[in-house]
Design a protein around this motif. Structure first.
Motif, mmCIF file in Angstrom:
data_model
loop_
_atom_site.group_PDB
_atom_site.id
_atom_site.type_symbol
_atom_site.label_atom_id
_atom_site.label_comp_id
_atom_site.label_asym_id
_atom_site.label_seq_id
_atom_site.Cartn_x
_atom_site.Cartn_y
_atom_site.Cartn_z
ATOM 1 N N PRO A 15 0.758 -1.036 -0.114
ATOM 2 C CA PRO A 15 0.003 0.132 -0.064
ATOM 3 C C PRO A 15 1.251 1.429 -0.049
ATOM 4 O O PRO A 15 1.832 1.349 0.414
ATOM 5 C CB PRO A 15 -0.945 0.299 1.075
ATOM 6 N N PRO A 16 1.171 2.504 -0.366
ATOM 7 C CA PRO A 16 0.946 3.239 -0.655
ATOM 8 C C PRO A 16 2.028 4.081 0.308
ATOM 9 O O PRO A 16 1.603 4.121 1.826
ATOM 10 C CB PRO A 16 -0.146 4.424 -0.572
ATOM 11 N N GLY A 17 3.158 4.185 0.482
ATOM 12 C CA GLY A 17 3.894 5.051 1.657
ATOM 13 C C GLY A 17 4.457 3.954 2.124
ATOM 14 O O GLY A 17 5.644 3.688 2.867
ATOM 15 N N ALA A 18 4.949 2.898 2.160
ATOM 16 C CA ALA A 18 5.475 1.750 2.128
ATOM 17 C C ALA A 18 6.441 1.466 1.338
ATOM 18 O O ALA A 18 6.470 1.039 0.276
ATOM 19 C CB ALA A 18 4.549 0.896 2.389
ATOM 20 N N THR A 19 8.248 1.638 1.671
ATOM 21 C CA THR A 19 9.160 1.445 0.499
ATOM 22 C C THR A 19 9.806 0.588 1.134
ATOM 23 O O THR A 19 11.102 0.983 2.198
ATOM 24 C CB THR A 19 9.764 2.476 0.168
ATOM 25 N N PRO A 20 9.780 -0.757 1.686
ATOM 26 C CA PRO A 20 11.118 -1.815 2.169
ATOM 27 C C PRO A 20 12.819 -1.557 1.244
ATOM 28 O O PRO A 20 12.440 -1.075 0.306
ATOM 29 C CB PRO A 20 10.174 -2.974 2.056
ATOM 30 N N PRO A 21 13.238 -1.957 2.373
ATOM 31 C CA PRO A 21 14.671 -2.075 1.162
ATOM 32 C C PRO A 21 14.915 -3.203 0.558
ATOM 33 O O PRO A 21 14.202 -3.768 0.992
ATOM 34 C CB PRO A 21 15.780 -1.984 2.454
ATOM 35 N N ALA A 22 15.416 -3.718 -0.025
ATOM 36 C CA ALA A 22 16.080 -4.189 -1.746
ATOM 37 C C ALA A 22 15.955 -5.670 -0.636
ATOM 38 O O ALA A 22 15.704 -6.478 -1.516
ATOM 39 C CB ALA A 22 17.188 -4.019 -2.061
ATOM 40 N N THR A 23 17.126 -5.536 0.299
ATOM 41 C CA THR A 23 17.403 -6.542 1.435
ATOM 42 C C THR A 23 16.277 -7.483 2.023
ATOM 43 O O THR A 23 16.841 -8.366 3.008
ATOM 44 C CB THR A 23 19.051 -6.621 1.532
ATOM 45 N N GLN A 24 15.465 -7.029 2.602
ATOM 46 C CA GLN A 24 14.588 -7.086 3.654
ATOM 47 C C GLN A 24 13.505 -7.317 2.947
ATOM 48 O O GLN A 24 12.657 -7.010 2.296
ATOM 49 C CB GLN A 24 14.323 -5.521 4.902
ATOM 50 N N MET A 68 21.078 -12.785 -2.061
ATOM 51 C CA MET A 68 22.241 -13.783 -1.076
ATOM 52 C C MET A 68 22.350 -14.350 -1.356
ATOM 53 O O MET A 68 22.005 -15.414 -2.102
ATOM 54 C CB MET A 68 21.505 -12.603 0.591
ATOM 55 N N ALA A 69 23.227 -15.141 -1.246
ATOM 56 C CA ALA A 69 23.912 -16.567 -1.064
ATOM 57 C C ALA A 69 23.256 -17.172 -0.388
ATOM 58 O O ALA A 69 23.219 -18.192 -0.612
ATOM 59 C CB ALA A 69 25.500 -16.550 -1.284
ATOM 60 N N ASP A 70 23.112 -16.605 0.664
ATOM 61 C CA ASP A 70 22.500 -17.390 1.867
ATOM 62 C C ASP A 70 20.753 -16.959 2.665
ATOM 63 O O ASP A 70 20.526 -15.389 3.280
ATOM 64 C CB ASP A 70 22.846 -17.716 3.280
ATOM 65 N N PRO A 71 19.953 -15.838 1.643
ATOM 66 C CA PRO A 71 18.693 -15.316 2.560
ATOM 67 C C PRO A 71 18.159 -15.884 3.745
ATOM 68 O O PRO A 71 16.949 -15.369 3.879
ATOM 69 C CB PRO A 71 17.724 -15.380 1.015
ATOM 70 N N THR A 83 15.218 -14.209 -7.799
ATOM 71 C CA THR A 83 16.345 -14.566 -7.535
ATOM 72 C C THR A 83 16.438 -14.858 -8.661
ATOM 73 O O THR A 83 15.787 -15.136 -9.657
ATOM 74 C CB THR A 83 16.724 -15.276 -6.995
ATOM 75 N N ALA A 84 17.671 -14.420 -9.544
ATOM 76 C CA ALA A 84 18.137 -14.794 -10.271
ATOM 77 C C ALA A 84 19.582 -15.120 -10.480
ATOM 78 O O ALA A 84 20.355 -15.514 -11.736
ATOM 79 C CB ALA A 84 18.623 -13.261 -11.346
ATOM 80 N N GLY A 85 20.220 -15.721 -9.270
ATOM 81 C CA GLY A 85 20.811 -16.648 -9.604
ATOM 82 C C GLY A 85 22.390 -15.963 -9.483
ATOM 83 O O GLY A 85 22.654 -16.869 -9.354
ATOM 84 N N VAL A 86 22.437 -15.078 -8.853
ATOM 85 C CA VAL A 86 23.360 -14.127 -9.252
ATOM 86 C C VAL A 86 24.267 -14.833 -8.016
ATOM 87 O O VAL A 86 25.998 -14.891 -8.777
ATOM 88 C CB VAL A 86 23.221 -12.889 -8.908
ATOM 89 N N GLN A 87 24.682 -15.548 -7.067
ATOM 90 C CA GLN A 87 25.280 -16.629 -5.894
ATOM 91 C C GLN A 87 25.118 -17.130 -5.943
ATOM 92 O O GLN A 87 25.181 -18.492 -4.812
ATOM 93 C CB GLN A 87 25.463 -15.493 -4.907
#
Length: 498
Positions: A15-24, A68-71, A83-87
């Motif tokens: 919903p509007p107003g919520a902008t979580p970080p990319a790693t959270q 993350m290698a271990d999320p 995930t795109a499998g970067v690690q």
């Protein structure tokens, strides 16, 4: 491209107003919304998603993007992890960690890191029963997340509309010449099953709806015997029997009556609809409560005429009493009455912000779905003002810790000096943690570092937000206010005693 999403583009907000970080984890703010089956997301043709292995019937609560290698430290459970499998060095170990964290499904974006989904990853997901979804190059991860949020919003709107229509039909049924059978019939129709009114001891008094197998009837009667006015008895219970989903609810009034419901499936909003029926049936089946109402009205009149509060309170009956403050509900006119019926008291004041209830201390105060409760310590009539203030503080602590119920309690562990007695008390105090190593050790470290989030994160090797989530979870399980220094000292001594 999926690679840009994976490299750090933040997932979309809810919903509007919520902008979580990319790693959270992207936990949806605001009121909870119904989860969405993976099959519904797969049906969105514009996304081009393809299920490679696993069941499409799992429920998705939110979306989380991580390379993350271990999320594991960043997952809350119930996610569609993208995930795109970067690690992705060890697919088997990666899947094990994702399953351990409780993720609902794994979404894998192909190109530019991988041209196809690695077969080792497919095999690992198949072994663990983890649904694996292939995300084509043309579909950004943000589009998948946005589609899920929209589906959740649609599900929530459908639920609210369904509950509103059910409330209207139940209220109409309650106004008919034979209201009890009419309410049972309307409830059975709305839930697509059978509704039964049970008398004391689980005897069937009235019923409506379709017939159910004998096994389901017996199991429903058993549930009705579980709920009721006995000390410590739950206000509701659920189970399965005869291939049906069963639920029983105690009616208010203390007469041992219960409502039983049997249906093929349990949908969001069913509990709220049944709660409305409980309130109506409690009112319709308790004409003898006129004497109680008269006594209560007499007490109020005496107060208005200047009588001593303690003397007027005696008209309510013998104490002690428990004061409860509550926030929440479904926003309907029946919400406060449904809560009062679930807690087994007719003494309720529905304010614009807080619902206040007064119930005998012998009645157990239990957490109720959709509500946040704060309960004061049992008090005699002369001390109800103190108990009311305690309930208000307990409600504020419950909201701060996101706990369903917080009771006012005084610290007591520091007074235990006998080692055996202290160890026994510690085991009982910490039992709600269920022996969880991560929760216990994070709590121990956090207490030893005087509540420092950053120092605890460094000491435990997890993210700072993960420390916050674990401490909040421990506070909820322990039903304690961790901002209270007495509580911190008691928990510290308990951890040391173990």
């Amino acid at each position: 491209m999926n690679a840009s999403d994976a490299a750090g583009t933040p997932p979309p907000a809810g919903p509007p107003g919520a902008t979580p970080p990319a790693t959270q984890p992207t936990t949806p703010p605001g009121p909870p919304v119904p989860p969405v089956p993976l099959a519904t997301l797969l049906a969105r043709e514009e996304l081009g998603l393809r299920l490679l292995t696993g069941s499409a019937e799992v429920s998705l609560h939110w979306v989380h993007t991580s390379e993350m290698a271990d999320p594991y430290p960043y997952l809350l459970g119930g996610e569609l992890l993208m995930t795109a499998g970067v690690q992705l060095a060890d697919p088997a170990r990666y899947v094990e960690r994702v399953v351990e964290a409780g993720a609902a499904a794994l979404g894998f974006g192909v190109t530019p890191v991988y041209d196809t989904v690695p077969q080792e990853l497919v095999a690992a997901c198949a072994r663990h029963g983890l649904p694996l979804v292939e995300v084509p190059p043309r579909t950004p991860f943000t589009a998948v997340a946005r589609a899920l949020w929209r589906l959740m919003a649609e599900a929530r709107l459908h639920e609210l509309r369904r509950v509103s229509e059910a409330q209207q039909s139940l209220a109409t049924a309650a106004a008919r010449p034979a209201p009890v059978p009419a309410v049972l019939g309307a409830l059975a129709s709305r839930l697509g099953g059978r509704a039964v009114l049970f008398g004391p001891g689980g005897t069937e008094s009235a019923a409506a709806g379709r017939d159910v197998p004998p096994e389901a009837s017996r199991a429903l009667a058993d549930l009705a015997r579980v709920v009721g006015p006995r000390p410590g008895g739950p206000a509701s219970a659920s189970g399965d029997g005869g291939g049906l989903r069963l639920a029983a609810y105690a009616l208010g009034g203390g007469e041992g009556l219960a409502l039983g419901v049997a249906a093929e499936r349990r949908e969001p909003g069913d509990h709220t609809i049944a709660g409305v029926a409980v309130v109506l049936l409690s009112l319709l089946t308790a004409p003898h409560r006129a004497a109680d109402v008269t006594a209560r009205d007499t007490a109020l009149v005496r107060l208005l005429l200047g009588a001593d509060p303690a003397d007027a309170a005696r008209a309510l009956g013998a104490g002690p009493w428990t004061v409860v403050h509550a926030r929440g509900g479904d926003g309907t006119p029946f919400a406060a009455e449904a809560l009062a019926a679930a807690l087994g008291t007719p003494l309720v004041e529905a304010g614009s912000d807080v619902v206040r209830l007064l119930l005998p201390a012998s009645e157990p105060v239990t957490a109720q779905p959709g509500w946040t409760l704060g309960a004061g310590a049992p008090a005699e009539a002369a001390d109800l003002a103190v108990a009311d203030a305690q309930a208000a503080r307990a409600l504020r602590r419950a909201q701060a810790t996101r706990a369903a119920l917080v009771r006012h309690r005084a610290a007591g562990f520091a007074g235990l000096v006998d080692p055996d007695e202290a160890a026994a008390h510690a085991r009982e105090l910490l039992a709600p943690l269920g022996g969880s190593g991560p929760l216990t050790e994070t709590l121990r470290t956090w207490l030893s570092l005087h509540g420092s989030w950053d120092r605890t994160a460094v000491a435990t090797g997890v993210h700072r937000n993960t420390v916050r989530q674990r401490i909040a979870r421990a506070a909820a399980l322990l039903d304690r206010d961790l901002d209270d220094p007495d509580v911190r000292m008691e928990l510290w001594f308990a951890l040391g005693a173990l």
